[in-house]
Design a protein around this motif. Sequence first.
Motif, PDB file in Angstrom:
ATOM      1  N   ALA A  97      48.074  37.488  37.263  1.00 48.44           N
ATOM      2  CA  ALA A  97      47.566  39.206  37.119  1.00 48.44           C
ATOM      3  C   ALA A  97      46.931  39.792  38.495  1.00 48.44           C
ATOM      4  O   ALA A  97      47.559  40.894  38.743  1.00 48.44           O
ATOM      5  CB  ALA A  97      46.538  39.137  35.886  1.00 48.44           C
ATOM      6  N   ILE A  98      46.469  39.115  39.249  1.00 48.88           N
ATOM      7  CA  ILE A  98      46.104  39.730  40.443  1.00 48.88           C
ATOM      8  C   ILE A  98      47.044  40.101  41.272  1.00 48.88           C
ATOM      9  O   ILE A  98      47.243  41.201  41.831  1.00 48.88           O
ATOM     10  CB  ILE A  98      45.063  38.628  41.218  1.00 48.88           C
ATOM     11  N   VAL A  99      48.098  39.093  41.505  1.00 50.68           N
ATOM     12  CA  VAL A  99      49.273  39.189  42.145  1.00 50.68           C
ATOM     13  C   VAL A  99      49.952  40.695  41.754  1.00 50.68           C
ATOM     14  O   VAL A  99      50.539  41.617  42.369  1.00 50.68           O
ATOM     15  CB  VAL A  99      50.349  38.161  42.321  1.00 50.68           C
ATOM     16  N   ARG A 100      50.256  40.621  40.370  1.00 53.01           N
ATOM     17  CA  ARG A 100      50.870  41.790  39.747  1.00 53.01           C
ATOM     18  C   ARG A 100      50.309  43.028  40.102  1.00 53.01           C
ATOM     19  O   ARG A 100      50.951  44.115  40.406  1.00 53.01           O
ATOM     20  CB  ARG A 100      50.969  41.448  38.390  1.00 53.01           C
ATOM     21  N   HIS A 101      49.090  43.074  40.029  1.00 53.13           N
ATOM     22  CA  HIS A 101      48.000  44.232  40.118  1.00 53.13           C
ATOM     23  C   HIS A 101      48.175  44.881  41.589  1.00 53.13           C
ATOM     24  O   HIS A 101      48.251  45.947  41.953  1.00 53.13           O
ATOM     25  CB  HIS A 101      46.790  44.190  39.692  1.00 53.13           C
ATOM     26  N   LEU A 102      48.214  43.695  42.602  1.00 52.53           N
ATOM     27  CA  LEU A 102      48.162  44.097  44.022  1.00 52.53           C
ATOM     28  C   LEU A 102      49.643  44.588  44.584  1.00 52.53           C
ATOM     29  O   LEU A 102      49.825  44.992  45.448  1.00 52.53           O
ATOM     30  CB  LEU A 102      47.815  42.825  45.061  1.00 52.53           C
ATOM     31  N   THR A 103      50.680  44.304  43.565  1.00 54.82           N
ATOM     32  CA  THR A 103      52.029  44.889  43.958  1.00 54.82           C
ATOM     33  C   THR A 103      51.969  46.484  43.907  1.00 54.82           C
ATOM     34  O   THR A 103      52.778  47.363  44.533  1.00 54.82           O
ATOM     35  CB  THR A 103      53.050  44.503  42.953  1.00 54.82           C
ATOM     36  N   LEU A 104      50.839  46.915  43.308  1.00 54.64           N
ATOM     37  CA  LEU A 104      50.776  48.501  43.309  1.00 54.64           C
ATOM     38  C   LEU A 104      49.886  49.080  44.750  1.00 54.64           C
ATOM     39  O   LEU A 104      49.927  50.202  44.896  1.00 54.64           O
ATOM     40  CB  LEU A 104      49.735  49.069  42.035  1.00 54.64           C
ATOM     41  N   ARG A 154      44.681  33.549  48.990  1.00 54.42           N
ATOM     42  CA  ARG A 154      44.773  33.746  50.474  1.00 54.42           C
ATOM     43  C   ARG A 154      44.907  32.480  51.273  1.00 54.42           C
ATOM     44  O   ARG A 154      45.516  32.288  52.314  1.00 54.42           O
ATOM     45  CB  ARG A 154      43.076  34.087  50.915  1.00 54.42           C
ATOM     46  N   ASP A 155      44.327  31.073  50.496  1.00 55.23           N
ATOM     47  CA  ASP A 155      44.629  29.987  51.124  1.00 55.23           C
ATOM     48  C   ASP A 155      46.077  29.519  51.182  1.00 55.23           C
ATOM     49  O   ASP A 155      46.356  28.995  52.078  1.00 55.23           O
ATOM     50  CB  ASP A 155      43.733  28.855  50.602  1.00 55.23           C
ATOM     51  N   CYS A 156      46.782  30.100  50.222  1.00 58.58           N
ATOM     52  CA  CYS A 156      48.166  29.670  50.120  1.00 58.58           C
ATOM     53  C   CYS A 156      48.974  30.803  50.837  1.00 58.58           C
ATOM     54  O   CYS A 156      50.264  30.728  50.843  1.00 58.58           O
ATOM     55  CB  CYS A 156      48.609  29.913  48.681  1.00 58.58           C
ATOM     56  N   GLY A 157      48.359  31.840  51.515  1.00 59.59           N
ATOM     57  CA  GLY A 157      49.056  32.679  52.543  1.00 59.59           C
ATOM     58  C   GLY A 157      49.989  33.950  51.611  1.00 59.59           C
ATOM     59  O   GLY A 157      50.357  34.553  52.027  1.00 59.59           O
ATOM     60  N   HIS A 163      43.539  46.906  46.708  1.00 56.53           N
ATOM     61  CA  HIS A 163      42.449  46.923  46.175  1.00 56.53           C
ATOM     62  C   HIS A 163      41.144  46.089  46.393  1.00 56.53           C
ATOM     63  O   HIS A 163      41.169  45.027  46.927  1.00 56.53           O
ATOM     64  CB  HIS A 163      42.860  46.565  44.610  1.00 56.53           C
ATOM     65  N   LYS A 164      40.099  46.741  46.039  1.00 59.30           N
ATOM     66  CA  LYS A 164      38.687  46.001  46.355  1.00 59.30           C
ATOM     67  C   LYS A 164      38.434  45.109  45.172  1.00 59.30           C
ATOM     68  O   LYS A 164      39.121  45.036  44.061  1.00 59.30           O
ATOM     69  CB  LYS A 164      37.410  46.888  46.339  1.00 59.30           C
ATOM     70  N   VAL A 165      37.719  44.085  45.608  1.00 58.48           N
ATOM     71  CA  VAL A 165      37.292  43.085  44.385  1.00 58.48           C
ATOM     72  C   VAL A 165      37.057  43.740  43.072  1.00 58.48           C
ATOM     73  O   VAL A 165      37.260  43.425  41.925  1.00 58.48           O
ATOM     74  CB  VAL A 165      36.414  42.011  45.166  1.00 58.48           C
ATOM     75  N   GLY A 179      39.089  42.562  33.639  1.00 57.43           N
ATOM     76  CA  GLY A 179      38.129  42.259  32.815  1.00 57.43           C
ATOM     77  C   GLY A 179      37.316  40.907  33.114  1.00 57.43           C
ATOM     78  O   GLY A 179      37.031  40.233  32.160  1.00 57.43           O
ATOM     79  N   LEU A 180      37.537  40.523  34.406  1.00 58.16           N
ATOM     80  CA  LEU A 180      36.805  39.063  34.792  1.00 58.16           C
ATOM     81  C   LEU A 180      35.752  39.298  35.778  1.00 58.16           C
ATOM     82  O   LEU A 180      35.623  40.518  36.275  1.00 58.16           O
ATOM     83  CB  LEU A 180      37.965  38.138  35.672  1.00 58.16           C
ATOM     84  N   ALA A 181      34.913  38.259  35.555  1.00 57.13           N
ATOM     85  CA  ALA A 181      33.708  38.209  36.620  1.00 57.13           C
ATOM     86  C   ALA A 181      34.190  38.306  38.046  1.00 57.13           C
ATOM     87  O   ALA A 181      35.231  37.750  38.548  1.00 57.13           O
ATOM     88  CB  ALA A 181      32.856  36.877  36.100  1.00 57.13           C
ATOM     89  N   GLN A 182      33.189  39.037  38.717  1.00 54.68           N
ATOM     90  CA  GLN A 182      33.584  39.001  40.281  1.00 54.68           C
ATOM     91  C   GLN A 182      33.707  37.730  40.914  1.00 54.68           C
ATOM     92  O   GLN A 182      34.692  37.439  41.725  1.00 54.68           O
ATOM     93  CB  GLN A 182      32.337  39.859  40.801  1.00 54.68           C
ATOM     94  N   SER A 183      32.914  36.505  40.540  1.00 55.79           N
ATOM     95  CA  SER A 183      32.996  35.498  41.190  1.00 55.79           C
ATOM     96  C   SER A 183      34.304  34.658  40.823  1.00 55.79           C
ATOM     97  O   SER A 183      34.747  34.111  41.426  1.00 55.79           O
ATOM     98  CB  SER A 183      32.029  34.556  40.534  1.00 55.79           C
ATOM     99  N   THR A 184      34.859  34.978  39.466  1.00 55.10           N
ATOM    100  CA  THR A 184      36.160  34.301  39.148  1.00 55.10           C
ATOM    101  C   THR A 184      37.259  35.034  39.800  1.00 55.10           C
ATOM    102  O   THR A 184      38.178  34.444  40.461  1.00 55.10           O
ATOM    103  CB  THR A 184      36.500  34.570  37.719  1.00 55.10           C
ATOM    104  N   VAL A 185      37.187  36.564  40.061  1.00 55.40           N
ATOM    105  CA  VAL A 185      38.267  37.225  40.959  1.00 55.40           C
ATOM    106  C   VAL A 185      38.291  36.641  42.388  1.00 55.40           C
ATOM    107  O   VAL A 185      39.263  36.378  42.999  1.00 55.40           O
ATOM    108  CB  VAL A 185      38.108  38.744  40.845  1.00 55.40           C
ATOM    109  N   SER A 186      37.196  36.620  42.937  1.00 55.92           N
ATOM    110  CA  SER A 186      36.952  36.071  44.181  1.00 55.92           C
ATOM    111  C   SER A 186      37.514  34.702  44.524  1.00 55.92           C
ATOM    112  O   SER A 186      38.081  34.391  45.432  1.00 55.92           O
ATOM    113  CB  SER A 186      35.474  36.076  44.630  1.00 55.92           C
ATOM    114  N   ALA A 187      37.186  33.710  43.640  1.00 53.43           N
ATOM    115  CA  ALA A 187      37.593  32.542  43.781  1.00 53.43           C
ATOM    116  C   ALA A 187      39.160  32.164  43.694  1.00 53.43           C
ATOM    117  O   ALA A 187      39.938  31.750  44.433  1.00 53.43           O
ATOM    118  CB  ALA A 187      37.152  31.432  42.532  1.00 53.43           C
TER     119      ALA A 187
END
Length: 129
Positions: free
Chosen positions: A41-48, A75-78, A51-53, A61-69
């Motif tokens: 879902a993050i990847v799909r949203h970043l196709t737009l 990021r680690d996967c490039g 975005h900030k966290v 609708g997720l916690a900030q810590s979850t999105v950051s993780a």
Amino acid sequence: MLEDGAAVTSAGDGAPAVDESAALTAAACMFRSLGDPARLAIVRHLTLGEHKVVELTEHLGLAQSTVSAHLSCLRDCGLVTSRPQGRASMWSLTTAPQLLALLAAAEQLLSATGDAVALCPTYGQRSRS
């Protein structure tokens, strides 16, 4: 020698030969990185676009810590990168055209296979229960 994360040796004809095992392992790792619904879902949203966290947390609708993780994993996967903007970071896809092509191919495959993946006893929705 490593080339794009895969071991490469020289074939008899002088052309580089890719270590198939290393290439398959790298592909499996990439698919695992996209295998979580929240990361997808993050990847799909970043196709737009960038975005900030906080924007991602509001949208998903997720916690900030979850999105950051999840962003750290991507990021680690490039697959994503960030740049500072004030006290926040702007996140974007590193390879948007390739990821869009992969997502489009996945949608075509899901369309062709119908409910087979969702009903799969190993990876389907029922296996998560």
